[in-house]
Design a protein around this motif. Structure first.
Motif, PDB file in Angstrom:
ATOM      1  N   UNK A  36       0.846  -1.200   0.000  1.00 25.37           N
ATOM      2  CA  UNK A  36       0.000   0.000   0.000  1.00 25.37           C
ATOM      3  C   UNK A  36       0.879   1.246   0.000  1.00 25.37           C
ATOM      4  N   UNK A  37       0.403   2.296   0.632  1.00 25.81           N
ATOM      5  CA  UNK A  37       1.159   3.546   0.701  1.00 25.81           C
ATOM      6  C   UNK A  37       2.360   3.353   1.626  1.00 25.81           C
ATOM      7  N   UNK A  38       3.532   3.730   1.154  1.00 24.54           N
ATOM      8  CA  UNK A  38       4.728   3.428   1.944  1.00 24.54           C
ATOM      9  C   UNK A  38       5.343   4.677   2.561  1.00 24.54           C
ATOM     10  N   UNK A  39       6.099   4.402   3.627  1.00 26.94           N
ATOM     11  CA  UNK A  39       6.851   5.461   4.288  1.00 26.94           C
ATOM     12  C   UNK A  39       8.194   5.558   3.558  1.00 26.94           C
ATOM     13  N   UNK A  40       8.528   6.758   3.077  1.00 25.60           N
ATOM     14  CA  UNK A  40       9.787   6.935   2.345  1.00 25.60           C
ATOM     15  C   UNK A  40      10.753   7.781   3.152  1.00 25.60           C
ATOM     16  N   UNK A  41      12.003   7.741   2.768  1.00 25.39           N
ATOM     17  CA  UNK A  41      12.973   8.695   3.311  1.00 25.39           C
ATOM     18  C   UNK A  41      13.917   8.152   4.364  1.00 25.39           C
ATOM     19  N   UNK A  42      13.745   6.883   4.797  1.00 28.16           N
ATOM     20  CA  UNK A  42      14.652   6.363   5.828  1.00 28.16           C
ATOM     21  C   UNK A  42      16.038   6.111   5.242  1.00 28.16           C
ATOM     22  N   UNK A  43      17.091   6.550   5.927  1.00 30.68           N
ATOM     23  CA  UNK A  43      18.457   6.253   5.464  1.00 30.68           C
ATOM     24  C   UNK A  43      18.737   4.752   5.526  1.00 30.68           C
TER      25      UNK A  43
END
Ligand code: AMP
Ligand code: GLY
Length: 417
Positions: A337-344
């Motif tokens: 589904x909708x994902x969390x982005x931006x994690x190093x």
């Protein structure tokens, strides 16, 4: 030769990795590419839906060959437009790509050429489709007709599920409302890849992927959580059967229709008690299957892809490592589904072990830091003498890589190990 590779996923990173080893290659450009591909080629910010811009880029950069990775540009006719502009490219025309783009088109080819596939009917009216599923009963399979990013298929175990799936299609979720309703097939699934030059077919190899999100093949369908190659269930006899009864008649049918199929043809098969049956075709390499095909390939990929475009596959042979490759997809929280982005992303620089290759899918670089930027983020791939060895090597590497919210299946390869 200068090559332009279209795409930005894990599949394209694996293709770029293999192409970059070719003695025929001068420069590799990737449009738009990803941070992994930037290590083996030059990423270019081209809008690949703007065919005139792609053609202009090819002229300006002396591109001798364009390799199209994903299905969308094929279905949009990129190969047709490049060919018209005198630029050689790898992949089928818009017409031939209907083998993937239209379930109905493919089913009709099967019916007209006696190709083993589930019995089916096509519908453009909801009431007729509802009447058919009620008459046929569950389990039954509903397929929206058109590209639906792998999400247009419902394997309905109950009549209520089947009816809900049909209503969804007629709610306009997949654009134009039409569908195929087909019988449920029972068996093990496997993928078989061939190259075609329109006339000649060169069998490549086999693979199996894990489409479900959760361990034990549970949960919702995804684009694929991992894969391995070869598929042990595809014995030489079954592979020969699929080649002679499914793939070759399809290639002959398209040639006879005046639209020869050039490119890679990916047959999704169900190994039933009556032999292999076609579930679907894809008009491109698989993702993540390519990430397990390329590490096994001993022959030069660029030579093979050029032979598909040039019509000289009859003069080619292909060699594979006698090893198993296995890949695990590391995904972002929320996928599919909708994902969390931006994690190093951490750990990629550590020692990941022997015969391990990490292909990037949804990654990006922000302020010099590699971050997770999509659903499927990395494909951690390993070779081994057995599925078990490849699996152990891949998971040992997976355990050294991390990003906030990242997850993967822990059982890729269970069916074969
Ligand atoms: P497709 O997009 O056509 O490959 O379908 C997606 C998935 O649905 C396949 O990989 C199968 O797991 C399942 N599927 C499709 N068609 C059938 C069928 N006729 N019988 C059973 N399962 C099917
Ligand atoms: N892994 C499935 C696909 O590429 O369609």
């Amino acid at each position: 030769m200068n090559v332009l590779l279209i795409g930005s996923g894990g599949r394209e990173h694996a293709l770029a990795w293999a192409l970059s080893a070719s003695p025929l290659l001068h420069s590799l450009y990737c449009a738009p590419g990803n941070p992994g591909m930037a290590k083996v080629g030059t990423n270019v910010a081209l809008d690949v839906t703007d065919h005139a811009a792609v053609i202009r880029f090819c002229g300006e950069n002396n591109i001798g060959f364009v390799v199209v990775g994903p299905e969308a540009p094929l279905v949009a006719g990129l190969v047709d437009d490049l060919t018209q502009a005198g630029i050689k490219s790898f992949g089928p025309t818009r017409y031939a790509a209907q083998l993937e783009g239209s379930k109905g088109f493919t089913k009709d080819i099967c019916r007209n050429n006696n190709i083993p596939t589930a019995a089916y009917e096509r519908f453009t009216a909801l009431d007729k489709a509802l009447a058919y599923v009620r008459e046929r009963g569950a389990p039954i399979v509903i397929k929206a007709d058109g590209l639906a990013a792998g999400k247009g298929v419902t394997v309905a175990m109950t009549l209520a599920e089947a009816e809900a799936a049909l209503r969804d299609i007629w709610d306009g979720r997949f654009g134009e409302a039409s569908c195929v309703v087909e019988d449920f097939l029972e068996g093990e699934e496997a993928s078989f890849f061939v190259l075609s030059d329109g006339v000649n077919v060169l069998p490549l190899t086999t693979a199996q992927d894990h489409k479900r999100l959760g361990d034990g093949d549970t949960g919702p369908n995804t684009g694929g959580m991992g894969a391995y190659s070869p598929a042990p269930c595809m014995t030489p006899a079954l592979t020969a059967d699929a080649l002679e009864k499914i793939v070759k008649p399809t290639v002959r049918a398209l040639a006879a229709a005046g639209h020869p199929y050039k490119g890679v043809l990916y047959a999704g098969l169900m190994l039933t008690r009556d032999g292999p049956q076609l579930i679907e075709y894809n008009a491109r390499f698989g993702d993540p299957e390519t990430q397990v095909l390329m590490p096994r390939l001993k022959s030069d990929l660029l030579t093979l892809l050029l032979a598909s475009a040039d019509g000289t596959l009859d003069k080619m042979s292909v060699r594979w490592k006698d090893e198993t490759a296995l890949t695990v997809c590391l995904c972002s929280e929320g996928y599919p589904g909708t994902v969390k982005k931006g994690s190093p992303i951490k750990g990629l620089d550590s020692d990941l072990g022997v015969d391990v290759e990490v292909f990037h899918a949804g990654t990006a670089t922000k302020d010099g830091v590699l971050i997770a930027n999509g659903g499927r983020v990395l494909n951690v791939t390993a070779l081994g003498k057995s599925v078990k060895e490849a699996q152990a090597r891949a998971y040992s590497a997976v355990d050294k890589i991390s990003f906030a919210g990242g997850f993967c299946r822990r059982d890729i390869g269970w069916r074969a190990s």
